[in-house]
Design a protein around this motif. Sequence first.
Motif, PDB file in Angstrom:
ATOM      1  N   GLN A 254       0.770  -0.765   0.347  1.00 24.69           N
ATOM      2  CA  GLN A 254       0.481   0.232   0.207  1.00 24.69           C
ATOM      3  C   GLN A 254       0.884   1.272  -0.034  1.00 24.69           C
ATOM      4  O   GLN A 254       1.784   1.378   0.525  1.00 24.69           O
ATOM      5  CB  GLN A 254      -0.621   0.452   1.211  1.00 24.69           C
ATOM      6  N   SER A 255       0.013   2.474  -1.276  1.00 25.74           N
ATOM      7  CA  SER A 255       1.275   3.608  -1.094  1.00 25.74           C
ATOM      8  C   SER A 255       0.965   4.602   0.708  1.00 25.74           C
ATOM      9  O   SER A 255       0.261   3.868   1.316  1.00 25.74           O
ATOM     10  CB  SER A 255       0.717   4.161  -1.577  1.00 25.74           C
ATOM     11  N   ASP A 256       1.688   4.716   0.819  1.00 28.84           N
ATOM     12  CA  ASP A 256       1.839   5.730   2.363  1.00 28.84           C
ATOM     13  C   ASP A 256       0.392   6.666   2.537  1.00 28.84           C
ATOM     14  O   ASP A 256      -0.577   6.918   3.403  1.00 28.84           O
ATOM     15  CB  ASP A 256       2.513   7.379   2.494  1.00 28.84           C
ATOM     16  N   ASN A 257      -0.463   7.181   1.618  1.00 25.76           N
ATOM     17  CA  ASN A 257      -1.683   7.360   1.625  1.00 25.76           C
ATOM     18  C   ASN A 257      -3.042   6.440   2.120  1.00 25.76           C
ATOM     19  O   ASN A 257      -4.057   7.240   1.833  1.00 25.76           O
ATOM     20  CB  ASN A 257      -2.118   8.704   0.731  1.00 25.76           C
ATOM     21  N   ASN A 335      -9.896  14.371  -0.430  1.00 27.46           N
ATOM     22  CA  ASN A 335      -8.821  14.662  -1.084  1.00 27.46           C
ATOM     23  C   ASN A 335      -7.695  14.596  -1.035  1.00 27.46           C
ATOM     24  O   ASN A 335      -6.850  14.612  -0.182  1.00 27.46           O
ATOM     25  CB  ASN A 335      -9.333  15.893   0.069  1.00 27.46           C
ATOM     26  N   ASN A 336      -7.652  13.675  -2.032  1.00 30.18           N
ATOM     27  CA  ASN A 336      -6.309  12.782  -2.448  1.00 30.18           C
ATOM     28  C   ASN A 336      -5.623  11.855  -1.549  1.00 30.18           C
ATOM     29  O   ASN A 336      -4.793  11.171  -1.399  1.00 30.18           O
ATOM     30  CB  ASN A 336      -5.038  13.725  -2.503  1.00 30.18           C
ATOM     31  N   SER A 337      -6.904  11.135  -0.722  1.00 30.78           N
ATOM     32  CA  SER A 337      -6.398  10.093   0.133  1.00 30.78           C
ATOM     33  C   SER A 337      -7.441   9.239  -0.198  1.00 30.78           C
ATOM     34  O   SER A 337      -8.250   9.206  -0.269  1.00 30.78           O
ATOM     35  CB  SER A 337      -6.664  10.473   2.533  1.00 30.78           C
ATOM     36  N   HIS A 338      -6.622   7.927   0.181  1.00 27.87           N
ATOM     37  CA  HIS A 338      -7.116   6.795  -0.035  1.00 27.87           C
ATOM     38  C   HIS A 338      -8.258   5.739   0.899  1.00 27.87           C
ATOM     39  O   HIS A 338      -7.139   6.076   2.179  1.00 27.87           O
ATOM     40  CB  HIS A 338      -6.308   5.593  -1.186  1.00 27.87           C
ATOM     41  N   MET A 339      -8.817   5.338   0.474  1.00 29.83           N
ATOM     42  CA  MET A 339      -8.724   4.262   2.148  1.00 29.83           C
ATOM     43  C   MET A 339      -9.090   2.556   1.800  1.00 29.83           C
ATOM     44  O   MET A 339      -9.020   3.007   0.480  1.00 29.83           O
ATOM     45  CB  MET A 339     -10.520   4.222   2.391  1.00 29.83           C
ATOM     46  N   ASP A 340      -9.098   1.427   2.782  1.00 25.61           N
ATOM     47  CA  ASP A 340      -8.765   0.279   2.590  1.00 25.61           C
ATOM     48  C   ASP A 340      -9.968  -0.459   3.127  1.00 25.61           C
ATOM     49  O   ASP A 340     -10.078   0.223   4.217  1.00 25.61           O
ATOM     50  CB  ASP A 340      -7.463  -0.444   3.036  1.00 25.61           C
ATOM     51  N   GLY A 408     -17.850 -13.797 -10.649  1.00 27.08           N
ATOM     52  CA  GLY A 408     -17.156 -13.979  -8.948  1.00 27.08           C
ATOM     53  C   GLY A 408     -15.983 -13.921  -8.507  1.00 27.08           C
ATOM     54  O   GLY A 408     -15.446 -13.339  -8.051  1.00 27.08           O
ATOM     55  N   THR A 409     -15.482 -13.095  -9.600  1.00 32.12           N
ATOM     56  CA  THR A 409     -14.359 -12.387  -9.395  1.00 32.12           C
ATOM     57  C   THR A 409     -14.169 -11.349  -8.126  1.00 32.12           C
ATOM     58  O   THR A 409     -14.518 -10.644  -8.632  1.00 32.12           O
ATOM     59  CB  THR A 409     -12.902 -11.919 -11.004  1.00 32.12           C
ATOM     60  N   VAL A 410     -13.692 -11.482  -7.321  1.00 35.10           N
ATOM     61  CA  VAL A 410     -13.415 -10.011  -6.286  1.00 35.10           C
ATOM     62  C   VAL A 410     -12.385  -9.377  -6.229  1.00 35.10           C
ATOM     63  O   VAL A 410     -11.090  -9.813  -7.295  1.00 35.10           O
ATOM     64  CB  VAL A 410     -13.171 -10.694  -4.845  1.00 35.10           C
ATOM     65  N   ASP A 411     -12.398  -8.158  -7.299  1.00 33.47           N
ATOM     66  CA  ASP A 411     -11.132  -6.512  -7.710  1.00 33.47           C
ATOM     67  C   ASP A 411     -10.755  -6.374  -5.985  1.00 33.47           C
ATOM     68  O   ASP A 411     -11.003  -5.125  -5.916  1.00 33.47           O
ATOM     69  CB  ASP A 411     -12.172  -5.729  -8.026  1.00 33.47           C
ATOM     70  N   THR A 412      -9.469  -7.005  -5.630  1.00 34.35           N
ATOM     71  CA  THR A 412      -8.889  -6.988  -4.383  1.00 34.35           C
ATOM     72  C   THR A 412      -8.642  -5.886  -4.833  1.00 34.35           C
ATOM     73  O   THR A 412      -8.289  -4.779  -3.960  1.00 34.35           O
ATOM     74  CB  THR A 412      -8.115  -7.495  -4.374  1.00 34.35           C
ATOM     75  N   THR A 413      -7.942  -4.984  -5.989  1.00 38.00           N
ATOM     76  CA  THR A 413      -6.869  -4.042  -6.088  1.00 38.00           C
ATOM     77  C   THR A 413      -8.270  -2.715  -6.041  1.00 38.00           C
ATOM     78  O   THR A 413      -7.577  -1.790  -5.427  1.00 38.00           O
ATOM     79  CB  THR A 413      -6.463  -3.607  -7.583  1.00 38.00           C
ATOM     80  N   ILE A 414      -9.264  -2.384  -6.039  1.00 35.86           N
ATOM     81  CA  ILE A 414     -10.580  -0.886  -5.908  1.00 35.86           C
ATOM     82  C   ILE A 414     -10.084  -1.568  -4.509  1.00 35.86           C
ATOM     83  O   ILE A 414     -10.406   0.146  -3.798  1.00 35.86           O
ATOM     84  CB  ILE A 414     -10.929  -1.047  -6.953  1.00 35.86           C
ATOM     85  N   ILE A 415     -10.469  -2.895  -3.675  1.00 39.02           N
ATOM     86  CA  ILE A 415     -11.614  -2.216  -2.420  1.00 39.02           C
ATOM     87  C   ILE A 415     -10.302  -1.874  -1.323  1.00 39.02           C
ATOM     88  O   ILE A 415     -10.572  -1.023  -0.384  1.00 39.02           O
ATOM     89  CB  ILE A 415     -11.806  -3.450  -2.695  1.00 39.02           C
ATOM     90  N   GLN A 416      -9.322  -1.531  -1.975  1.00 31.43           N
ATOM     91  CA  GLN A 416      -7.849  -1.519  -1.396  1.00 31.43           C
ATOM     92  C   GLN A 416      -7.230  -0.025  -1.436  1.00 31.43           C
ATOM     93  O   GLN A 416      -6.323   0.625  -0.500  1.00 31.43           O
ATOM     94  CB  GLN A 416      -6.456  -2.793  -1.087  1.00 31.43           C
ATOM     95  N   ASN A 417      -8.146   0.488  -2.205  1.00 31.25           N
ATOM     96  CA  ASN A 417      -7.548   1.878  -3.270  1.00 31.25           C
ATOM     97  C   ASN A 417      -8.901   2.842  -3.027  1.00 31.25           C
ATOM     98  O   ASN A 417      -8.700   3.713  -4.584  1.00 31.25           O
ATOM     99  CB  ASN A 417      -6.424   1.974  -3.851  1.00 31.25           C
TER     100      ASN A 417
END
Length: 463
Positions: A254-257, A335-340, A408-417
Amino acid sequence: MNKTVKSILLGSLSLSMLAGCNSDDSSSQDSTDPAPQPPEVVAEEVVIYGPETTRDFHMRVTNRNNFTFDIPEDLALQAGNMTTQPVLTVDPTNGEQALYGNPVNIKIAGNNKGSVMMTSTTGHIIDLSESTVDGTLQFDLKVNSKPAKGSRVFLTMSHENLSVVNPLPPIPSPTGISEQTIDITGAFNAFSGGEKQTVRVPLACFNTEEHEFDFSQTIMPFGLHSENNLDIDLSNIRFVPNSTGHRYELQCEQSDNVRTLSSESAHNMFTRSNNADIDDGFTGWARKYKTWNGGGTTKIRTEVVNKDNNNTRHLLVTFIESQPAGRGGLLLDPNNSHMDWSEFVENGVLRFQLRVDDYALHPTRQLQVSFETEGHNSNKIQLDENCSDGGWGWVEVPVKELITRADGTVDTTIIQNVKNALHLAPADIRGQDTLQGIAYRLINVTLQPAPGNEITEGYCQRN
């Protein structure tokens, strides 16, 4: 040094030769002959565990007492807090039996740690370097139960050169000198309760600035360690060369933000503030709001309403000009911060209060909900027809449905960012239809670990 699978990894060699023969003018500056090319090495997929395994590696488990056991041919093992069994149903009365290489169910119990790993069968190092060129570690995984709260799951590799007498590396240590470890807890949270799918991890993730993993000295190409209880089905572990860049491959870190949200409580995204001088009187992680338009000229007006018959400050969105087939909507921006949000996948919901003043001439009289990150969108979930028409109502959209694709594929990339926490827009239109005159109001957007009591069915429930 015994490199037992080197012959598996090397395919045919080809050499591009100079065209023509060595004539007197071959060294002329006007020569158009191609430059010599280096030999091409064709790397093949290496099966670490699966029906086509070469048995260069063997599956083992390590229990909470740090005792290690080999997985038997029938895949059935009880070893302290570790249990394994075949996933496929077999009937021994008809001569059927579980086969090594088939999917295996692995349970870690006792509220304690456990590991599963593939290690060199002989204890000698194995050269896997050819399969790592732009390669990925891939395995099929079904997470039957979510990791315990606060517990972490690690993916580990080791190139420790151990003796045949003691062929088992220490399993696993995030600080080990010859090990590389990736925290993939978020992915396991996102996969929990879903269907089996292929996990893709770029092998480049195992290289860091401090230490480059030496795949030519591999002794444990796959290790999975959980700090607490876990229930998974595992199969088809393999190295696949030239396979990076897949839409659903896991990120190395994960990135710092990025901030991971705990599912122990609800999280406020966008609601009324007691201070009207700050952000138009709204508070929450995604309290910034903005609109977008596309597919034709569309103008959208946003207004802050201090109170109405609901006595709540809220946001009013009105489509004041829209051409045929135009699109547009409201975005809540952190405002430029991301959430998991991965801890919310199993049972969590995106919840908000909605009032639609006017569906105007929208052909289906529906709004749609999604969220976004850099470059990718979640699924678009269509709300019920006439949802919250003329009065305030609660809307709840399951997080799992926002990130689970049709296959049935879960998109883990988007849910973590997650970047834009909510994208609320009229359902897409075509032809001569327009969004002209549509107006809706929004407030009290939260991410909740479970549905609220007001919602009984669908994605909309009037007060």
